[in-house]
Design a protein around this motif. Structure first.
Motif: not given
Length: 191
Positions: A115-128
């Protein structure tokens, strides 16, 4: 642990404190060194706004680590410049929520699932980036390693570390040697 590498971007050198994230080039280099953990591309390039946001988060995380090591001594790097506890908790939580992570199943044809964690939705780079760093901080502060969290007591050291052995007192062998040398010097100074 990502969060300890993150807060260790402030460290001491022979010539004084060093902040790896003091400029955009340093932030870019640090981000490129952690592309997998932060979900970045290998051609990541920081902006000044992103760098400022990440440094603000780092100071909040350092404030929370300082609270976690009490009653032990906090890092002397920036103890006088850390934000307040409540503001730090709020900032870390806001950063974690800015780009929520979700587990993703990776299962290669020839291998075991992971399992890896990935952003659940689109987000800007700084937020990620800030979400990944905040999530790492939350994991440390709420997990079993919090009890082993320490600020290195060696002279001029400003790092936090997790104690991996019952007799471990310093973040590294070099810090242990420096502490013993300083203690020896002070014991024999007046003779």
């Amino acid at each position: 642990m990502l969060v300890l590498e993150f807060v260790s971007t402030v460290r001491a050198t022979r010539s004084g404190p060093l902040d790896t994230l003091s400029d955009v080039a340093g932030m870019t280099d640090w981000g490129r060194a952690h592309v997998a953990e932060l979900g970045l591309s290998t051609d990541f390039t920081a902006t000044e706004a992103l760098r400022r946001e990440v440094v603000e988060l780092r100071q909040a995380v350092r404030a929370l680590l300082a609270k976690a090591v009490v009653p032990g001594p906090v890092s002397s790097a920036d103890a006088d410049r850390l934000p307040g506890f409540t503001a730090s908790v709020d900032l870390v939580n806001a950063a974690a929520l800015a780009a929520p992570l979700a587990p993703r199943l990776d299962w290669p044809a020839e291998g075991d699932p992971s399992a890896t964690s990935v952003p659940a939705g689109e987000a800007e780079e700084s937020s990620r980036i800030r979400a990944a760093l905040a999530a790492s901080a939350i994991e440390l502060l709420t997990g079993p390693h919090r009890e082993q969290l320490r600020a290195c007591p060696a002279p001029r050291c400003v790092l936090y570390f997790t104690k991996e052995h019952p007799r471990q007192e310093w973040c590294s062998v070099a810090c242990g040697n420096r502490a013993r040398a300083a203690r020896h010097y002070h014991q024999h100074k007046g003779r």
